[in-house]
Design a protein around this motif. Structure first.
Motif, PDB file in Angstrom:
ATOM      1  N   THR A 116      -3.961 -16.491  -3.342  1.00 35.11           N
ATOM      2  CA  THR A 116      -5.056 -16.754  -2.398  1.00 35.11           C
ATOM      3  C   THR A 116      -5.442 -15.502  -1.626  1.00 35.11           C
ATOM      4  O   THR A 116      -6.624 -15.285  -1.354  1.00 35.11           O
ATOM      5  N   GLY A 117      -4.459 -14.672  -1.306  1.00 36.52           N
ATOM      6  CA  GLY A 117      -4.760 -13.435  -0.589  1.00 36.52           C
ATOM      7  C   GLY A 117      -5.648 -12.509  -1.399  1.00 36.52           C
ATOM      8  O   GLY A 117      -6.638 -11.981  -0.895  1.00 36.52           O
ATOM      9  N   ILE A 118      -5.293 -12.305  -2.662  1.00 37.50           N
ATOM     10  CA  ILE A 118      -6.104 -11.452  -3.533  1.00 37.50           C
ATOM     11  C   ILE A 118      -7.511 -12.021  -3.658  1.00 37.50           C
ATOM     12  O   ILE A 118      -8.503 -11.300  -3.541  1.00 37.50           O
ATOM     13  N   GLY A 119      -7.596 -13.325  -3.896  1.00 35.13           N
ATOM     14  CA  GLY A 119      -8.909 -13.961  -4.016  1.00 35.13           C
ATOM     15  C   GLY A 119      -9.737 -13.798  -2.755  1.00 35.13           C
ATOM     16  O   GLY A 119     -10.928 -13.483  -2.814  1.00 35.13           O
ATOM     17  N   ALA A 120      -9.112 -14.002  -1.606  1.00 34.18           N
ATOM     18  CA  ALA A 120      -9.826 -13.878  -0.336  1.00 34.18           C
ATOM     19  C   ALA A 120     -10.281 -12.443  -0.085  1.00 34.18           C
ATOM     20  O   ALA A 120     -11.421 -12.206   0.322  1.00 34.18           O
TER      21      ALA A 120
END
Length: 104
Positions: free
Chosen positions: A63-67
């Motif tokens: 989720t961090g990478i996506g965000a």
């Protein structure tokens, strides 16, 4: 190898999020197709990575990478305004993702 798969899956998360925003509520064909394909690849990659990376770590990194990528895309495309606080928070998020990798 699991970490590489997770990074690609995180990138694909941003692809499906951007495509979803462009799909006009799933009414536009090509953004909807890209959304569906990117979703399958992203979730499939997350599942593969979770075979050897703990669930909490894998999910947080995914989720961090996506965000991070989604916000950077919005800033570059001028869909969002940049601010010092937003840039500092993104840098902090990058640091957290790297920290999770290092701690694993």
């Amino acid at each position: 190898m699991a970490w590489l798969v997770l990074v690609v899956a995180g990138f694909m998360e941003s692809v499906w999020a951007i495509a979803l925003s462009k799909s006009n509520g799933l009414r536009r064909l090509w953004p909807t197709v890209i959304f569906v394909v990117a979703s399958v690849v992203s979730l499939g990659g997350l599942a593969v990575a979770m075979a050897s990376i703990p669930t909490g770590t894998a999910y947080a990194v995914w989720t961090g990478i996506g965000a991070i990528i989604t916000v950077i895309w919005a800033l570059v495309m001028r869909q969002e305004k940049a601010s010092t606080a937003k840039i500092l928070l993104l840098i902090g998020l990058v640091g957290c993702v790297i920290g999770l990798k290092v701690m694993h």
